[in-house]
Design an enzyme around this catalytic site. Structure first.
Site, PDB file in Angstrom:
ATOM      1  N   ASP A  63      15.766 -47.354  36.462  1.00 22.99           N
ATOM      2  CA  ASP A  63      15.402 -47.830  35.021  1.00 22.99           C
ATOM      3  C   ASP A  63      15.965 -46.798  34.062  1.00 22.99           C
ATOM      4  O   ASP A  63      15.991 -45.513  34.309  1.00 22.99           O
ATOM      5  CB  ASP A  63      14.084 -48.167  35.055  1.00 22.99           C
ATOM      6  CG  ASP A  63      13.908 -49.132  33.830  1.00 22.99           C
ATOM      7  OD1 ASP A  63      14.938 -49.700  33.297  1.00 22.99           O
ATOM      8  OD2 ASP A  63      12.743 -49.549  33.429  1.00 22.99           O
TER       9      ASP A  63
ATOM     10  N   ASN B 165      17.445 -59.990  36.222  1.00 24.46           N
ATOM     11  CA  ASN B 165      18.469 -59.263  35.528  1.00 24.46           C
ATOM     12  C   ASN B 165      19.562 -60.091  35.083  1.00 24.46           C
ATOM     13  O   ASN B 165      20.534 -59.808  34.179  1.00 24.46           O
ATOM     14  CB  ASN B 165      18.905 -58.099  35.978  1.00 24.46           C
ATOM     15  CG  ASN B 165      18.298 -56.772  36.241  1.00 24.46           C
ATOM     16  OD1 ASN B 165      18.320 -56.109  37.112  1.00 24.46           O
ATOM     17  ND2 ASN B 165      17.189 -56.710  35.156  1.00 24.46           N
TER      18      ASN B 165
HETATM   19  C1  IPE Z   1      18.598 -50.018  34.552  1.00 25.40           C
HETATM   20  O1  IPE Z   1      18.329 -49.658  33.242  1.00 25.40           O
HETATM   21  C2  IPE Z   1      19.749 -51.041  35.027  1.00 25.40           C
HETATM   22  C3  IPE Z   1      19.382 -52.503  35.304  1.00 25.40           C
HETATM   23  C4  IPE Z   1      18.265 -52.882  35.135  1.00 25.40           C
HETATM   24  C5  IPE Z   1      20.535 -53.017  36.138  1.00 25.40           C
HETATM   25  P1  IPE Z   1      18.153 -50.539  32.088  1.00 25.40           P
HETATM   26  O2  IPE Z   1      19.521 -51.327  31.610  1.00 25.40           O
HETATM   27  O3  IPE Z   1      17.038 -51.324  32.337  1.00 25.40           O
HETATM   28  O4  IPE Z   1      17.850 -49.456  30.693  1.00 25.40           O
HETATM   29  P2  IPE Z   1      16.825 -49.684  29.637  1.00 25.40           P
HETATM   30  O5  IPE Z   1      15.595 -50.044  30.420  1.00 25.40           O
HETATM   31  O6  IPE Z   1      17.371 -50.631  28.838  1.00 25.40           O
HETATM   32  O7  IPE Z   1      16.575 -48.276  29.392  1.00 25.40           O
HETATM   33 MG    MG Z   2      14.926 -51.311  31.930  1.00 22.51          MG
END
Ligand code: IPE
Ligand code: MG
Length: 225
Positions: free
Chosen positions: A2, A50
């Site tokens: 994350d 996601n």
């Molecule tokens: C993790 O980074 C990647 C995935 C969940 C695919 P994020 O995209 O969730 O990053 P933040 O939480 O917005 O900083």
């Molecule tokens: Mg995230």
């Protein structure tokens, strides 16, 4: 893994740049894990939740998974065996596109002979979906829904249970990751975002694992009080 978005935002970069940096850091974390003789490293690449992200971001992340499953020469040099966990491709709710399926299948077969660390990438994965899937399989096999039978119906039932769970970027939640398998595992939380996750973080997580060595059999066959 994350915090890719926040890593990018803080640098005035697009979120996609954060995902790219995250994929590169995964390669570094894999090398550090191999150097520490870790047997199993399981990373959450993309969840069943996601898919609601903006189309362009999803497309970028899918491309990065193709890239990461394509690092076969590097993985073979490290003697790493690749695995994948997620909604089975023939499940009507599964969403992994064909080109990612192909990359996954190729990585698994091209690294199948390796005997070192097993790196499992969770993609189109959700723990609740996995547990519901296990329950359905027990019903169709007319088996008792015992803890042991449930464990045997998880997507990768041969995998040992989790020794330590890691979450980056200051979040202190588990978010649908290996809920069944992490039953007794301690959690390591770090403010570092995923692209910043370091060998020092890894060592601290391993210290926790060592400190709270879980005895999975205690959870597998609970004794009646
Ligand atoms: C993790 O980074 C990647 C995935 C969940 C695919 P994020 O995209 O969730 O990053 P933040 O939480 O917005 O900083
Ligand atoms: Mg995230």
């Amino acid at each position: 893994m994350d915090g890719n978005g926040r890593w990018a935002q803080r640098r005035g970069l697009p979120r996609t740049a954060g995902h790219t940096a995250g994929e590169e850091n995964l390669a570094a974390v894999v090398r550090a894990s191999v150097a520490r003789n870790i047997d199993y490293l399981t990373v959450f690449g993309f969840s069943t939740e996601n898919w609601i992200r903006p189309r362009g971001e999803v497309r970028h992340i899918l491309g990065l998974h193709k890239k990461l499953f394509g690092r076969i020469t590097e993985l073979n040099e490290l003697n790493v065996k690749v695995q994948w966990v997620g909604r089975p491709f023939d499940d009507p709710t599964a969403r992994t596109p064909r080109y990612v399926q192909r990359a996954i299948r190729k990585a698994i077969s091209d690294t199948a002979g390796n005997t070192g660390m097993t790196m499992t990438v969770a993609f189109d994965y959700g723990s609740r979906t996995e547990i519901a899937h296990a329950a359905r399989r027990l019903i169709s096999a007319r088996q008792e829904p015992s803890v042991l039978n449930m464990s045997n119906q998880m997507y990768l039932s041969d995998m040992p249970e989790v020794d330590v769970l890691v979450r980056t970027s200051g979040e202190t939640r588990i978010s649908n990751f290996l809920l069944w398998q992490a039953v007794g595992a301690p959690s390591y939380f770090t403010d570092n975002t995923w692209p910043e996750f370091s060998a020092e973080d890894l060592d601290l997580a391993l210290q926790l694992a060592q400190q709270f060595k879980t005895h999975e059999t205690a959870y597998l066959a609970p004794r009646p009080n």
